[in-house]
Scaffold this motif. Structure first.
Motif, PDB file in Angstrom:
ATOM      1  N   GLY A  25       0.321  10.827   7.890  1.00 56.77           N
ATOM      2  CA  GLY A  25      -0.883  10.049   8.216  1.00 56.77           C
ATOM      3  C   GLY A  25      -0.604   8.565   8.185  1.00 56.77           C
ATOM      4  O   GLY A  25      -1.006   7.811   9.086  1.00 56.77           O
ATOM      5  N   THR A  26       0.188   8.103   7.188  1.00 60.12           N
ATOM      6  CA  THR A  26       0.428   6.664   7.058  1.00 60.12           C
ATOM      7  C   THR A  26       1.341   6.143   8.163  1.00 60.12           C
ATOM      8  O   THR A  26       1.421   4.951   8.392  1.00 60.12           O
ATOM      9  CB  THR A  26       1.070   6.317   5.687  1.00 60.12           C
ATOM     10  OG1 THR A  26       2.228   7.113   5.520  1.00 60.12           O
ATOM     11  CG2 THR A  26       0.111   6.527   4.540  1.00 60.12           C
ATOM     12  N   LEU A  27       2.052   7.068   8.860  1.00 64.86           N
ATOM     13  CA  LEU A  27       2.877   6.618   9.983  1.00 64.86           C
ATOM     14  C   LEU A  27       2.017   6.019  11.089  1.00 64.86           C
ATOM     15  O   LEU A  27       2.426   5.107  11.800  1.00 64.86           O
ATOM     16  CB  LEU A  27       3.647   7.799  10.578  1.00 64.86           C
ATOM     17  CG  LEU A  27       4.943   8.200   9.884  1.00 64.86           C
ATOM     18  CD1 LEU A  27       5.544   9.412  10.579  1.00 64.86           C
ATOM     19  CD2 LEU A  27       5.932   7.031   9.914  1.00 64.86           C
ATOM     20  N   PHE A  28       0.820   6.562  11.229  1.00 62.24           N
ATOM     21  CA  PHE A  28      -0.028   6.139  12.340  1.00 62.24           C
ATOM     22  C   PHE A  28      -1.076   5.111  11.941  1.00 62.24           C
ATOM     23  O   PHE A  28      -1.442   4.255  12.723  1.00 62.24           O
ATOM     24  CB  PHE A  28      -0.689   7.377  12.975  1.00 62.24           C
ATOM     25  CG  PHE A  28       0.348   8.370  13.415  1.00 62.24           C
ATOM     26  CD1 PHE A  28       1.175   8.083  14.497  1.00 62.24           C
ATOM     27  CD2 PHE A  28       0.554   9.547  12.719  1.00 62.24           C
ATOM     28  CE1 PHE A  28       2.167   8.962  14.888  1.00 62.24           C
ATOM     29  CE2 PHE A  28       1.538  10.436  13.101  1.00 62.24           C
ATOM     30  CZ  PHE A  28       2.357  10.149  14.198  1.00 62.24           C
ATOM     31  N   SER A  29      -1.579   5.212  10.711  1.00 60.68           N
ATOM     32  CA  SER A  29      -2.558   4.201  10.296  1.00 60.68           C
ATOM     33  C   SER A  29      -2.125   3.637   8.948  1.00 60.68           C
ATOM     34  O   SER A  29      -2.409   4.205   7.910  1.00 60.68           O
ATOM     35  CB  SER A  29      -3.945   4.832  10.175  1.00 60.68           C
ATOM     36  OG  SER A  29      -3.907   5.839   9.195  1.00 60.68           O
ATOM     37  N   ARG A  30      -1.348   2.576   9.017  1.00 65.65           N
ATOM     38  CA  ARG A  30      -0.820   2.023   7.770  1.00 65.65           C
ATOM     39  C   ARG A  30      -1.806   1.061   7.151  1.00 65.65           C
ATOM     40  O   ARG A  30      -2.296   0.153   7.818  1.00 65.65           O
ATOM     41  CB  ARG A  30       0.486   1.289   8.044  1.00 65.65           C
ATOM     42  CG  ARG A  30       1.599   2.271   8.246  1.00 65.65           C
ATOM     43  CD  ARG A  30       2.907   1.621   7.974  1.00 65.65           C
ATOM     44  NE  ARG A  30       3.872   2.631   7.581  1.00 65.65           N
ATOM     45  CZ  ARG A  30       5.177   2.451   7.596  1.00 65.65           C
ATOM     46  NH1 ARG A  30       5.664   1.295   7.953  1.00 65.65           N
ATOM     47  NH2 ARG A  30       5.988   3.403   7.219  1.00 65.65           N
ATOM     48  N   LYS A  31      -2.067   1.284   5.854  1.00 69.02           N
ATOM     49  CA  LYS A  31      -2.921   0.349   5.138  1.00 69.02           C
ATOM     50  C   LYS A  31      -2.065  -0.361   4.110  1.00 69.02           C
ATOM     51  O   LYS A  31      -1.159   0.233   3.544  1.00 69.02           O
ATOM     52  CB  LYS A  31      -4.040   1.106   4.433  1.00 69.02           C
ATOM     53  CG  LYS A  31      -5.147   1.501   5.366  1.00 69.02           C
ATOM     54  CD  LYS A  31      -6.359   1.914   4.566  1.00 69.02           C
ATOM     55  CE  LYS A  31      -7.455   2.396   5.503  1.00 69.02           C
ATOM     56  NZ  LYS A  31      -8.327   3.355   4.869  1.00 69.02           N
ATOM     57  N   TYR A  32      -2.369  -1.625   3.905  1.00 72.23           N
ATOM     58  CA  TYR A  32      -1.613  -2.369   2.912  1.00 72.23           C
ATOM     59  C   TYR A  32      -2.401  -2.471   1.615  1.00 72.23           C
ATOM     60  O   TYR A  32      -3.621  -2.501   1.619  1.00 72.23           O
ATOM     61  CB  TYR A  32      -1.361  -3.801   3.400  1.00 72.23           C
ATOM     62  CG  TYR A  32      -0.463  -3.889   4.582  1.00 72.23           C
ATOM     63  CD1 TYR A  32       0.908  -3.740   4.427  1.00 72.23           C
ATOM     64  CD2 TYR A  32      -0.991  -4.146   5.848  1.00 72.23           C
ATOM     65  CE1 TYR A  32       1.743  -3.841   5.524  1.00 72.23           C
ATOM     66  CE2 TYR A  32      -0.154  -4.243   6.945  1.00 72.23           C
ATOM     67  CZ  TYR A  32       1.213  -4.093   6.782  1.00 72.23           C
ATOM     68  OH  TYR A  32       2.045  -4.202   7.855  1.00 72.23           O
ATOM     69  N   GLU A  33      -1.684  -2.542   0.527  1.00 73.99           N
ATOM     70  CA  GLU A  33      -2.329  -2.952  -0.712  1.00 73.99           C
ATOM     71  C   GLU A  33      -1.518  -4.125  -1.261  1.00 73.99           C
ATOM     72  O   GLU A  33      -0.307  -4.220  -1.017  1.00 73.99           O
ATOM     73  CB  GLU A  33      -2.409  -1.800  -1.707  1.00 73.99           C
ATOM     74  CG  GLU A  33      -1.096  -1.122  -1.978  1.00 73.99           C
ATOM     75  CD  GLU A  33      -1.266   0.144  -2.820  1.00 73.99           C
ATOM     76  OE1 GLU A  33      -0.406   0.388  -3.664  1.00 73.99           O
ATOM     77  OE2 GLU A  33      -2.277   0.849  -2.611  1.00 73.99           O
ATOM     78  N   THR A  34      -2.204  -5.022  -1.943  1.00 71.48           N
ATOM     79  CA  THR A  34      -1.511  -6.202  -2.457  1.00 71.48           C
ATOM     80  C   THR A  34      -1.158  -5.981  -3.907  1.00 71.48           C
ATOM     81  O   THR A  34      -1.981  -5.542  -4.706  1.00 71.48           O
ATOM     82  CB  THR A  34      -2.449  -7.436  -2.339  1.00 71.48           C
ATOM     83  OG1 THR A  34      -2.795  -7.551  -0.976  1.00 71.48           O
ATOM     84  CG2 THR A  34      -1.741  -8.694  -2.797  1.00 71.48           C
ATOM     85  N   HIS A  35       0.106  -6.280  -4.222  1.00 67.96           N
ATOM     86  CA  HIS A  35       0.562  -6.112  -5.596  1.00 67.96           C
ATOM     87  C   HIS A  35       0.978  -7.474  -6.149  1.00 67.96           C
ATOM     88  O   HIS A  35       1.804  -8.155  -5.556  1.00 67.96           O
ATOM     89  CB  HIS A  35       1.739  -5.142  -5.612  1.00 67.96           C
ATOM     90  CG  HIS A  35       2.368  -5.012  -6.961  1.00 67.96           C
ATOM     91  ND1 HIS A  35       1.713  -4.428  -8.019  1.00 67.96           N
ATOM     92  CD2 HIS A  35       3.569  -5.420  -7.430  1.00 67.96           C
ATOM     93  CE1 HIS A  35       2.505  -4.473  -9.082  1.00 67.96           C
ATOM     94  NE2 HIS A  35       3.632  -5.074  -8.748  1.00 67.96           N
ATOM     95  N   ARG A  36       0.354  -7.866  -7.268  1.00 67.83           N
ATOM     96  CA  ARG A  36       0.723  -9.143  -7.894  1.00 67.83           C
ATOM     97  C   ARG A  36       1.880  -8.937  -8.854  1.00 67.83           C
ATOM     98  O   ARG A  36       1.682  -8.495  -9.990  1.00 67.83           O
ATOM     99  CB  ARG A  36      -0.457  -9.697  -8.687  1.00 67.83           C
ATOM    100  CG  ARG A  36      -1.426 -10.402  -7.844  1.00 67.83           C
ATOM    101  CD  ARG A  36      -2.259 -11.372  -8.661  1.00 67.83           C
ATOM    102  NE  ARG A  36      -2.856 -12.278  -7.715  1.00 67.83           N
ATOM    103  CZ  ARG A  36      -3.552 -13.335  -8.024  1.00 67.83           C
ATOM    104  NH1 ARG A  36      -3.730 -13.650  -9.289  1.00 67.83           N
ATOM    105  NH2 ARG A  36      -4.055 -14.101  -7.101  1.00 67.83           N
TER     106      ARG A  36
END
Ligand SMILES: Nc1ncnc2c1ncn2[C@@H]1O[C@H](COP(=O)(O)OP(=O)(O)OP(=O)(O)O)[C@@H](O)[C@H]1O
Ligand SMILES: [Mg+2]
Length: 332
Positions: A25-36
């Motif tokens: 699934g992530t291959l087609f709709s990649r979501k980012y998360e921010t890591h501090r």
């Protein structure tokens, strides 16, 4: 010498979804998360100080050092090394710093160590006298000549680390950032490396910022400590102050010819929060939590009950303090 002001570094990571379906699934709709990785850190290291930078795996140490070395740019905040913002002026910064990253090489894979050093001499414009003095020191402490005929790529990890450490000091830098410098070194060489950096600090006032998972490096080199947990500074002060935050103290004593098992039981009955152990011979060790028992209470209880012939009260071990902090993320 080193100043970090609200220094922050964020990384964007792809959101991970569990399982094969999730991965596809992530291959087609990649979501980012921010890591501090480094979260609003401020600290100062005075010229000539030897500062340990401690924190569990992933706490943000290497990321901080990369910003101080000018290798990466902060997301926000800033840092100053010798009055220079490293990532804005990498060349000027490089002249006054020496860097070791245990995890990756700063040398040229295809060259021998002496050839690499000659290039560094030209890059840093090192006077011949300084160059020769330092090579003599590296020979004395690290037996660097023994590595002369081998390409860097063919060196063992420990051999390469000796070359990396020497390279970081070759130009008499004002500051060294050493990120796990004793990885792969045997006990004799670890001692030699510790003596070498202490020599530079004593003779030239070299400022040291060191990360290491080897407690021996910290206690043999550093006088100051900065502790980070999940990107935030949770303690800054002297090594002694950090050690004094230990939750437990211990006392050992020789109790003559008494029955040790009965003595241990008697102590635990009188001091339920303490842990008493027979420690060989006629010795008993008592460990007690300082938020429940004072040293005075423990001592007077022992003096009342036993004919004490000898007595030891060792300083808490830095290793156990660090274990406590990494376990809880808190200092006292
Ligand atoms: N280039 C990068 N891209 C994405 N995330 C990164 C990157 N570099 C570091 N991180 C993340 O930032 C966090 C801090 O990493 P860092 O290497 O600074 O930790 P560390 O304190 O040096 O740990 P260790 O003791 O294991 O060396 C980790 O969660 C790591 O996954
Ligand atoms: Mg690291």
């Amino acid at each position: 010498m080193i100043r970090a002001e609200a220094l922050t570094k964020e990384f964007r990571k792809y959101e991970r979804r569990p399982g094969l379906r999730g991965s596809l699934g992530t291959l087609f709709s990649r979501k980012y998360e921010t890591h501090r990785a480094v979260d609003n850190i401020s600290f100062t290291v005075e010229a000539g100080a030897k500062m340990a930078y401690l924190g569990a795996n992933g706490a943000g140490k290497s990321t901080t050092i990369k910003m101080l070395a000018g290798i990466t740019t902060p997301t926000s905040g800033r840092c100053l090394v010798n009055g220079i913002e490293p990532y804005l002026n990498r060349r000027a910064n490089a002249q006054s710093i020496g860097v070791v990253f245990g995890q990756r090489t700063q040398l040229w894979w295809d060259l021998s160590v002496p050839d690499s050093f000659r290039i560094l001499q030209r890059i840093y414009d090192i006077p011949e006298k300084v160059y020769r003095r330092n090579l003599r020191l590296f020979q004395e402490y690290l037996d660097i000549d023994a590595l002369a005929s081998t390409q860097v790529r063919k060196l063992s990890l420990g051999q390469r680390m000796r070359a990396e450490i020497a390279a970081s000091l070759l130009h008499d830098p004002k500051v060294v950032f050493w990120d796990e410098p004793t990885i792969g070194l045997d006990v004799i060489l670890k001692d030699a490396v510790r003596e070498l950096i202490n020599h530079f600090n004593r003779e030239l006032g070299t400022t040291v910022l060191l990360t290491s998972h080897d407690i021996g490096d910290i206690t043999s080199i550093c006088d100051q400590v900065l502790v980070v947990d999940r990107g935030k500074v949770i303690h800054q002060g002297t090594l002694q102050e950090l050690i004094s935050t230990a939750a437990y103290r211990s006392i050992s004593f020789e109790c003559g010819r008494q029955d040790l098992a009965a003595a241990v039981a008697a102590i635990e009955e009188a001091l339920p929060k303490a842990i008493a152990t027979a420690a060989g011979g006629h010795r008993i060790r008592v460990d007690y939590p300082i938020d429940h028992l004072t040293s005075k209470e423990v001592l007077s209880c022992l003096l009342e009950r036993f004919d004490i012939t000898d007595f030891y009260a060792p300083e808490p071990e830095l290793g156990s303090v660090v274990r406590e902090i990494y376990g809880t993320g808190k200092t006292a």
